[in-house]
Design an enzyme around this catalytic site. Sequence first.
Site: not given
Length: 338
Positions: A204, A201, A119
């Site tokens: 969204k 994976k 992140k």
Amino acid sequence: MENTVETRKKRVLSMIQPTGVFTLGNYLGALRNFVALQDDYECVYALADLHAITVRQEPAAFRKNTLSAYAMMLALGINPEKSIFFIQSQVPEHAQLAWILNCYTQFGELSRMTQFKDKAAKHADNVNAGLFTYPCLMAADILLYNADYVPVGADQKQHLELARNVAERFNGLYSPTFVVPEGLIPKTGARIMSLQDPTKKMSKSDDNTASFITMLDTPDQIIKKFRRAVTDSEACVRYGEGKDGINNLMGIYSSITGKTYAEIEREFDGRGYGDFKTAVGEAVVETLEPIQTRYKALVQDKAYLEKCYSEAAPRAEAIARRTLHKAMKKVGYLPTIR
Ligand code: TRP
């Protein structure tokens, strides 16, 4: 009578961030399992909206997404009477215990978290302290409720392990305070991959919207996305190495229909990928349609949603407060008298 660790029903705790519409991956990999667990455990579920602001949120959209995620969870089967289903920011003990746990977690441990590294790389302009200490907040979420089991996706295993280590450390320094939880990682459908790059994976936040199915996609969109799904050139529906795309579609189909891979291979023996992709798409449409119908009614019923989360917060807080105060006492804080 005191509800001791020995006599109480096993408790499950899990949370999910309400940062956007859930995907089919969230549903098959986690949320459907949350629903099933309600039959056998005392379940505590929440929307992790404190975690959500480790990435910048636009206030109006954030508010809307939280309410919509709450409605979606009810629509897909979270029962607010049976389980405690609350919103994390409405139970202040989470932030309070997280602060304490921050002081029992080492900088080095947090530096090793792969999600932080990912992140931080993705949001290089906002590598805030919350993003770094996020696992301490997650540990607080878990430990406040004396959870025995924590259903999480494979990507959260490292955070769960940290929660266990911190709990053991605290218990060792003082005396048994926190229940050390076990992970619960679902066997099938645990990892639904991107339809466009089946080595990644399903997410969204993927720039390519064809790579994921959302819980609110229309039947037409769903069928189209499956038809466009990346496969291989073998044209044989079988599970195998180098067939990530087909493996993923078989995983989705199996997880929805309950059919084994062998049964799926037999069903599509001698048929092309076109037929198979359509069948997977139709199975997904059939699963999502009743959820979408319930969602549409629920999301408009603001009064009902408000009633559900407003009743859940004090139920959660009653449990959380006891654990927090127990921990505070061990640390040496003076008791709060009101
Ligand atoms: N960090 C989790 C995720 O992003 C969400 C989460 C927050 C969670 N608190 C939790 C999951 C406690 C399990 C238990 O998916």
